[in-house]
Design an enzyme around this catalytic site. Structure first.
Site, PDB file in Angstrom:
ATOM      1  N   THR A  10       4.725 -41.465  25.464  1.00 34.43           N
ATOM      2  CA  THR A  10       3.331 -41.532  24.915  1.00 34.43           C
ATOM      3  C   THR A  10       3.261 -39.855  24.393  1.00 34.43           C
ATOM      4  OG1 THR A  10       2.073 -41.163  26.713  1.00 34.43           O
ATOM      5  CG2 THR A  10       2.427 -43.535  25.968  1.00 34.43           C
ATOM      6  N   CYS A  11       3.903 -39.158  24.872  1.00 32.27           N
ATOM      7  CA  CYS A  11       3.818 -37.541  24.325  1.00 32.27           C
ATOM      8  C   CYS A  11       4.177 -37.370  23.111  1.00 32.27           C
ATOM      9  CB  CYS A  11       4.300 -36.615  25.580  1.00 32.27           C
ATOM     10  SG  CYS A  11       4.089 -34.995  25.083  1.00 32.27           S
ATOM     11  N   ASP A  12       3.274 -36.974  22.102  1.00 33.36           N
ATOM     12  CA  ASP A  12       3.913 -36.581  20.868  1.00 33.36           C
ATOM     13  C   ASP A  12       4.784 -35.419  20.643  1.00 33.36           C
ATOM     14  OD1 ASP A  12       2.146 -38.624  19.529  1.00 33.36           O
ATOM     15  OD2 ASP A  12       0.474 -37.436  19.371  1.00 33.36           O
ATOM     16  N   ARG A  15       8.129 -36.768  21.729  1.00 29.90           N
ATOM     17  CA  ARG A  15       8.637 -37.304  20.530  1.00 29.90           C
ATOM     18  C   ARG A  15       9.331 -36.505  19.286  1.00 29.90           C
ATOM     19  NH1 ARG A  15       4.574 -41.716  21.337  1.00 29.90           N
ATOM     20  NH2 ARG A  15       3.261 -40.434  19.834  1.00 29.90           N
TER      21      ARG A  15
END
Length: 112
Positions: A10-12, A15
């Protein structure tokens, strides 16, 4: 060059780093630090390479710690990082024996 990127799904930033590495033609293996990583083995190695930069003091998790917990974390960061993986600054990228923490320009220059 094969890279292993440790982070959170979930870490931008994780990604973004993974996407940039793949677009640069790098082979990237993603490992979720909460679900898949052997933190007991990895954290001491990462601390040896990155030192206190491995602790994400800007994180919500860090800000939620009491002063006593922060002091304990600074005294024994490995134990706290293993117990609370969200305190690890992300991503952690292993490339050719080197450990890179975060996704700022120096890390990008080293791995892209």
């Amino acid at each position: 060059m094969t890279l292993t990127l440790y982070g959170l799904k979930t870490c931008d930033t994780c990604r973004k780093a993974q996407r940039a590495l793949q677009e640069a033609g790098k082979t990237v293996t993603f490992v979720d630090i909460r679900e898949e990583a052997d933190l007991a083995a990895k954290v001491p190695v990462w601390l040896e390479a990155a030192g206190s930069a491995l602790v994400n003091k800007a994180s919500t998790t860090w800000r939620g710690l009491s002063d006593a917990e922060k002091t304990a974390a600074e005294a024994d960061p490995a134990a706290r990082l293993i117990a609370s993986p969200t305190l690890i600054k992300r991503p952690v990228i292993e490339a050719e024996g080197a450990v890179h923490v975060g996704w700022k320009r120096p890390v990008q220059d080293a791995v892209l």
